[in-house]
Design an enzyme around this catalytic site. Structure first.
Site, mmCIF file in Angstrom:
data_model
loop_
_atom_site.group_PDB
_atom_site.id
_atom_site.type_symbol
_atom_site.label_atom_id
_atom_site.label_comp_id
_atom_site.label_asym_id
_atom_site.label_seq_id
_atom_site.Cartn_x
_atom_site.Cartn_y
_atom_site.Cartn_z
ATOM 1 N N GLU A 270 0.745 -1.128 0.089
ATOM 2 C CA GLU A 270 -0.008 0.019 -0.040
ATOM 3 C C GLU A 270 1.041 1.273 0.088
ATOM 4 O O GLU A 270 1.919 1.310 0.603
ATOM 5 C CB GLU A 270 -1.047 -0.045 1.155
ATOM 6 C CG GLU A 270 -1.809 -1.190 1.334
ATOM 7 C CD GLU A 270 -2.725 -1.350 2.446
ATOM 8 O OE1 GLU A 270 -2.734 -0.478 3.228
ATOM 9 O OE2 GLU A 270 -3.470 -2.420 2.432
ATOM 10 N N HIS B 43 -7.945 0.965 1.729
ATOM 11 C CA HIS B 43 -7.864 0.582 3.242
ATOM 12 C C HIS B 43 -8.826 1.461 4.273
ATOM 13 O O HIS B 43 -8.165 2.259 5.048
ATOM 14 C CB HIS B 43 -6.391 0.729 3.594
ATOM 15 C CG HIS B 43 -6.341 -0.201 4.880
ATOM 16 N ND1 HIS B 43 -4.958 -0.761 5.166
ATOM 17 C CD2 HIS B 43 -7.055 -0.580 5.849
ATOM 18 C CE1 HIS B 43 -5.023 -1.549 6.102
ATOM 19 N NE2 HIS B 43 -6.347 -1.620 6.455
HETATM 20 C C1 GLV Z 1 -7.359 -1.725 10.216
HETATM 21 O O1 GLV Z 1 -7.032 -2.264 9.210
HETATM 22 C C2 GLV Z 1 -6.969 -2.116 11.471
HETATM 23 O O2 GLV Z 1 -6.256 -2.972 11.640
HETATM 24 O O3 GLV Z 1 -7.762 -1.326 12.467
#
Ligand code: GLV
Length: 323
Positions: free
Chosen positions: A270, A288
Site C-alpha cells: 500500500e 484501506h
Molecule cells: C485496520 O486495518 C485495522 O487493523 O484497524
C-alpha cells in the site's frame, strides 16, 4: 519540560481533542505529517519516549524498539498489529495494545458494501452514467451477480468474519465458515452457518471474504492454487490485509477468467495496488477504508489513548494483543 512526566510520541495526525487527553499527564510529541518514515526517522523520534501511540502505517520494528530504552508501551490505533515486532516488544516486556471489537460492525458494513458493489457492478454503473454513456434502458445493461440466495464463504470466523456472516444471513445467503481453530457448534447453531474445510469453502462459495489477521500462516493464503479451486463465477473480497492474497496470482487468475472479480480494500504494497488491478472493470478498489467511519475512528483513537495511559500509570492494559 517536566522530566517526571512520561513522554509520548504520537506518530501521525489523530483527533486532536482526543490526543489532548494525553497532555494532562504526559509530554506529547505529535508529528502532524502523514509522510512515510525515512530509514532511522521513527527510531530517532521515539528514542526518548516512554509511550508510543502509532498507526498501522508505522513500522515498529526491532530496531525502532531497540532505539527506545525507556519505552514502556506501544499502543496502535488499529486492530491489526502486523506492523509491530511483537517478539522484540515481548523481549523487553513492553505491552502492545490495539483496538479490537470497536471496529467490527463498521468493518463488516464496508466488506458487505464491497461485496454488493462488485456483485452488482455499482462502480462501473456510476462511471457509465458520468461518462454520458447511458442512452436507454436495455435488458442486458450492466447485469451482475445476484447476492441473495447465493453462498458466502467466510475465511476467519473471528469477530469481523461472524459480523459478515450475520449480514449475509439477512440477505438470505447460505454461509460457509472456515477457521483455523476448527468448527464452532455454538456459532453454527446461533447464526445458521456451516463450518467447512478450506477447500470446500473455496469450491462451493460464490463470494469468498477474508477476515484473518496477517501472520506467517496467512501470508498468501489465497494464491494460485486456491484461486484455481474457486468457481469461475465467484468473487473475492479482501478487507483483512493485502499480503493474505498473492496479488500477482490474483491478477493472473482474473486474466485467465478463473474467478469473476474481486473487491479489495487492502493491498500487498500500500498504496500501490498491482497496476493490472487498476485496468480491470471487474475489480472494485478502496484505499484501506473498512473501519473508516468518523465515530469508529474516534472510538479507536480514544481506546488506544486510554490503554497507553493505563500502562504508563502502572496498570495492566485492557486490550493487549493476543500474540
Ligand atoms: C485496520 O486495518 C485495522 O487493523 O484497524
Amino acid at each position: 519540560m517536566n522530566q517526571l512526566r512520561p513522554r509520548v510520541l504520537v506518530t501521525r495526525p489523530a483527533f486532536a481533542d482526543i490526543v489532548q487527553g494525553l497532555r494532562e499527564t504526559c509530554e506529547v510529541a505529535h508529528r502532524e505529517s502523514q509522510a512515510s518514515w525515512k530509514p532511522g526517522e521513527l527510531a530517532a523520534a521515539v528514542a526518548d519516549c516512554d509511550g508510543l501511540l502509532c498507526q498501522l502505517t508505522d513500522p515498529v520494528s526491532e530496531s525502532v524498539i531497540a532505539a527506545a530504552p525507556r519505552l514502556r508501551v506501544i499502543s496502535t490505533i488499529s486492530v491489526g498489529f502486523d506492523h509491530v515486532d511483537l517478539d522484540a516488544a515481548a523481549r523487553r516486556d513492553i505491552p502492545v495494545t490495539h483496538t479490537p471489537g470497536v471496529l467490527t460492525e463498521t468493518t463488516a458494513d464496508f466488506a458487505f458494501a464491497l461485496l454488493l458493489a462488485a456483485a452488482r457492478r455499482v462502480v462501473e454503473a456510476d462511471r457509465f452514467v458520468r461518462a454520458g454513456e447511458w442512452k436507454q434502458w436495455e435488458l442486458d445493461l450492466l447485469c451482475g451477480h445476484d447476492v441473495h440466495g447465493r453462498t458466502l464463504g467466510v475465511v476467519g470466523a473471528g469477530r469481523i468474519g461472524l459480523a459478515m456472516a450475520r449480514r449475509a444471513r439477512g440477505f438470505g445467503m447460505r454461509v460457509l465458515c472456515h477457521s483455523r481453530s476448527g468448527s464452532n457448534p455454538d456459532v453454527e447453531a446461533e447464526l445458521g452457518v456451516e463450518f467447512t474445510d478450506f477447500d470446500t469453502l473455496l469450491r462451493d462459495s460464490d463470494f469468498v471474504t477474508l477476515h484473518v489477521p496477517l501472520d506467517d500462516r496467512t501470508t498468501h493464503m489465497i494464491a494460485a492454487k486456491e484461486l484455481e479451486r474457486m468457481k469461475p463465477t465467484s468473487l473475492l473480497i479482501n478487507t483483512a490485509r493485502g499480503p493474505v492474497v498473492d496479488e500477482a496470482a490474483l491478477c493472473d487468475a482474473l486474466d485467465r477468467g478463473e474467478i469473476a472479480g474481486a473487491a479489495l480494500d487492502v493491498f500487498e504494497s500500500e498504496p500501490h495496488p498491482d497496476a493490472r488491478l487498476l485496468e480491470r472493470s471487474n475489480v472494485v478498489l478502496a484505499p484501506h477504508l473498512a473501519s473508516a467511519s468518523v465515530a469508529t475512528r474516534r472510538t479507536m483513537t480514544q481506546m488506544a489513548v486510554d490503554d497507553l495511559l493505563r500502562v504508563l500509570a502502572g496498570q495492566p492494559p485492557k486490550h493487549p494483543v493476543a500474540s
